[in-house]
Design an enzyme around this catalytic site. Structure first.
Site, mmCIF file in Angstrom:
data_model
loop_
_atom_site.group_PDB
_atom_site.id
_atom_site.type_symbol
_atom_site.label_atom_id
_atom_site.label_comp_id
_atom_site.label_asym_id
_atom_site.label_seq_id
_atom_site.Cartn_x
_atom_site.Cartn_y
_atom_site.Cartn_z
ATOM 1 N N GLU A 65 -0.875 -5.115 10.718
ATOM 2 C CA GLU A 65 0.693 -5.346 10.800
ATOM 3 C C GLU A 65 1.226 -3.979 11.018
ATOM 4 O O GLU A 65 2.163 -3.814 11.719
ATOM 5 C CB GLU A 65 1.141 -5.899 9.513
ATOM 6 C CG GLU A 65 0.645 -7.189 9.196
ATOM 7 C CD GLU A 65 -0.696 -7.458 8.485
ATOM 8 O OE1 GLU A 65 -1.376 -6.430 8.244
ATOM 9 O OE2 GLU A 65 -1.464 -8.622 8.693
ATOM 10 N N HIS A 88 1.222 -15.253 -0.986
ATOM 11 C CA HIS A 88 1.828 -15.432 0.412
ATOM 12 C C HIS A 88 3.228 -15.452 0.354
ATOM 13 O O HIS A 88 4.013 -15.499 1.254
ATOM 14 C CB HIS A 88 1.123 -16.304 1.282
ATOM 15 C CG HIS A 88 -0.047 -16.112 1.763
ATOM 16 N ND1 HIS A 88 -1.190 -15.609 0.635
ATOM 17 C CD2 HIS A 88 -0.886 -15.861 2.893
ATOM 18 C CE1 HIS A 88 -2.289 -15.212 1.629
ATOM 19 N NE2 HIS A 88 -2.213 -15.692 2.800
#
Ligand SMILES: Cc1ncc(C[n+]2csc(CCOP(=O)(O)OP(=O)(O)O)c2C)c(N)n1
Ligand SMILES: [Mg+2]
Length: 673
Positions: free
Chosen positions: A416, A478
């Protein structure tokens, strides 16, 4: 060119050693004058930089944005005086000696670390270690992609990076070198300032890494040289240019080279050398000139580099003028979206208002992207290995692969941070509008580079899906809670959280049109109804209502008793709550959809007042409260998360955490009765 250049005549043969000593002297004198800064790195890398610039680099200080220039990235940004000394010596108009004398002072171009936009020729902001090398990967990739589209006669340049021990220790470097090695970015050449010193002392305090082996394992061409041996450095650059892989040139150097007592010590890393050591250094390197004085013959040698670059630029311009690709190339580099994009999105909105399409906003984003990517080829997509969750690829997008850069889709891998930095590099390079996806929760992993997108004002679009407890079973690891607050706290970043397919298309259009600002599109995993038609006076209008940041989605017939403000998936809940309040309690509730705080903040006070109204307000967002008090005021209420989420089906979680129409209605009753 600044004025000194015109009068210059060669008065004596100048060696690269003399040219490098000019960098050393300017660095130590500027740091001493500022009483702040980092002399060690510029002094240690002066020889490497001199060889790179005097023999290889193609830049033209009189046209600093010439598209086919080589890119130079000072990843070890604390050594900013290396960059500023180079810019003065090369004769950049905006870098007269006075700027070096104002090093690190308010309003000077010579900021503590190189900042994009502060001075001509600074290709990217550096300072957070590791960002430069990772951004350079994006630049080198953009170079290959632009060359694949427009040909080597228009695009054929190198990206050179100076990175220190710190850059290579940072985790982001691993993501970056892995991606660059895999993609065989042969135009990327990294000089490692291998001086075995960082702030705390010798690097042996904290690392035993065999960097050469690490880079080799990632598929790089690796060489090791004495960084003070100019012939060896020159030969290494030649070999690196020939390689079909990205290159690392490990340059063994002495930090603070030239300082007789402090050279080689961490003491030169980040503090002025002091007058006594500066005098001793002058003597040691044979520099007989006063502080900030560079003799004409040495300046002349540097300015010849600029002239060579200018000639190269002119030749390139002739090629461009004669090229059948001229128009396409110029329009790509200008980065202007064709009108076809807005037209396609307008038609898209009309169609889906009529159809009342109910989809997750991540799906709506994919559908909108289908229209966008068909209308322009400026956009290049990607994802950090979540392509089919983020829904970032559209029909006909070929993937970028090693040796095949003609596509439009980048598999960034599970990286990321590397993805975000590479997107910065792609945007800075020019020719493309990058967007890339991951889960909103992993904005944390991308954060360092996202912050630089904002600081540099780059049009980078982050597609961040799975935006709340609404993602369900994957659970609290998450489920983002604090991320919206973090992103909204970041200056110069637009955070869009659209409520339905119509807002999603509107927000995409706004992101694409924000040329000087990055955007985050915060998107749901779960399906959301189309709200515009059912609850608005004007179902379809050509106006992009999200452009106001917030707007009244539902205005009651009666005078408002309460205003419900929500974003994204919670707008549906707000609408249901308003209906319940009206039918069950006779309470008139307005619903405000607020997809983008930042744009709403920019509206005039009258508009904001009209939207927010004077009735008590309740904000509904499945995230942390932080920041919402700005909109709900002292008398308002908040319905959202107070801690981490949990693992369960999404509807159960909304009930469990009390983010429901019933809870909102109850909060309203409590406020107004
Ligand atoms: C992400 C990040 N962490 C920490 C710092 C603070 N910092 C600046 S320079 C430096 C040491 C860098 O060592 P090296 O790259 O070897 O530079 P040298 O001392 O050789 O000039 C540190 C820790 C930073 N700028 N960025
Ligand atoms: Mg070091």
């Amino acid at each position: 060119m600044n004025s000194q250049a015109a009068a210059l005549k060669p008065v004596a043969a100048v060696s690269e050693r003399d040219m490098a000593n000019a960098i050393r002297a300017l660095a130590m004198d500027s740091v001493q004058k500022a009483n702040s800064g980092h002399p060690g790195m510029p002094m240690g890398m002066a020889d490497v930089a001199t060889v790179l610039f005097s023999r290889f680099i193609n830049i033209d200080p009189s046209a600093p944005n010439w598209p086919d220039r080589d890119r130079f990235v000072l990843s070890a940004g604390h050594g900013s005086m290396l960059q500023y000394a180079l810019h003065f010596l090369l004769g950049y108009d905006d870098m007269p000696i006075e700027e070096l004398q104002r090093f690190r002072q308010l309003g000077s171009r010579t900021a503590g670390h190189p900042e994009y936009g502060h001075a001509l020729g600074i290709e990217t902001t550096t300072g957070p270690l590791g960002q430069g090398i990772a951004t350079a990967v994006g630049m080198a990739l953009a170079e290959r992609m632009l060359a694949a589209r427009h040909g080597a006669d228009l695009v054929d340049h190198f990206t050179y990076v100076i990175a220190g021990d710190g850059c290579l220790q940072e985790g982001i470097s691993h993501e970056a070198i892995d991606l660059a090695g895999h993609l065989k970015l042969s135009r990327l050449i990294v000089f490692w300032d291998d001086n075995s010193i960082s702030i705390d002392g010798p690097t042996s305090l904290s690392t035993s890494m065999d960097q050469a082996a690490r880079f080799k394992a990632a598929g790089w061409h690796v060489q090791s040289v004495d960084g003070h041996d100019t012939e060896a450095v020159g030969a290494a650059i030649e070999a690196a240019q020939q390689s079909d892989r990205p290159s690392l040139i490990a340059c063994r150097t002495v930090i603070g080279k030239g300082a007789p007592n402090l050279g080689g010590s961490e003491k030169t890393h980040g503090a002025p050398l002091g007058n006594a050591e500066i005098t001793a250094t002058r003597e040691n390197i044979g520099w007989v000139y006063a502080p900030f004085e560079v003799p004409e013959n040495i300046l002349f040698a540097w300015r010849e580099i600029a002239e060579r670059g200018q000639a190269a630029r002119r030749t390139w311009e002739q090629r461009l003028a004669a090229s059948p690709r001229r128009q396409a190339f110029e329009s790509a580099v200008a980065g202007n979206l064709p009108d076809a994009v807005s037209e396609a999105l307008g038609a898209f909105r009309k169609e889906h208002v009529e159809k009342a399409t109910k989809v997750a906003t991540r799906k709506a984003s994919e559908m909108a992207l289908g229209a966008i990517n068909a209308a322009t080829d400026l956009t290049v997509g990607g994802s950090a290995d979540l392509t089919h969750s983020n829904l970032t690829i559209t029909k006909g997008m070929d993937r970028i692969a090693p040796d095949d850069y003609a596509g439009r889709y980048i598999h960034y891998g599970i990286r990321e941070h590397g993805m975000a930095a590479a997107m910065n590099g792609i945007a800075l390079h020019g020719g493309f509008v990058p967007y890339g996806g991951t889960f909103l929760c992993f904005a944390d992993y991308a954060r360092g580079a996202m912050r630089l997108s904002a600081l540099m004002g780059q049009r980078v679009i982050y597609v961040m899906t799975h935006d709340s407890i609404g993602l369900g079973e994957d659970g609290p690891t998450h489920q983002p809670v604090e991320h919206l607050a973090m992103l909204r706290a970041t200056p110069n970043l637009n955070v869009f959280r659209p409520a339905d397919i119509i807002e999603t298309a509107e927000c995409w259009e706004l992101a694409l049109k924000s040329k000087n600002r990055p955007s985050v599109l915060v998107l749901s995993r779960q399906n959301l109804p189309m709200l515009r038609q059912a609850h608005s006076d004007e179902p379809h209008s050509d106006e992009n209502r999200s452009s106001h940041g917030a707007y009244i989605l539902r205005e009651p017939a009666e005078h408002r008793a309460v205003t419900l403000i929500a974003t994204g998936s919670e707008v549906e809940i707000a609408v249901a709550a308003a209906e319940r309040l009206e039918t069950e309690h006779g309470i008139a509730a307005a619903v405000v959809s607020m997809p983008c705080w930042e744009l709403f903040e920019e509206q005039d006070a009258d508009y904001r007042k009209a939207v927010l109204g004077s009735a008590p307000r309740i904000a509904i967002e499945a995230a942390a409260r932080l920041g919402w008090d700005r909109w709900i005021g002292d008398t308002g209420a908040f319905v959202g998360m107070t801690g981490f989420g949990a693992s369960a089906p999404a509807p159960d979680l909304y009930r469990h955490f009390d983010i429901t129409p019933e809870a909102v209605a109850a909060a309203a009753l409590k406020l107004i009765i």
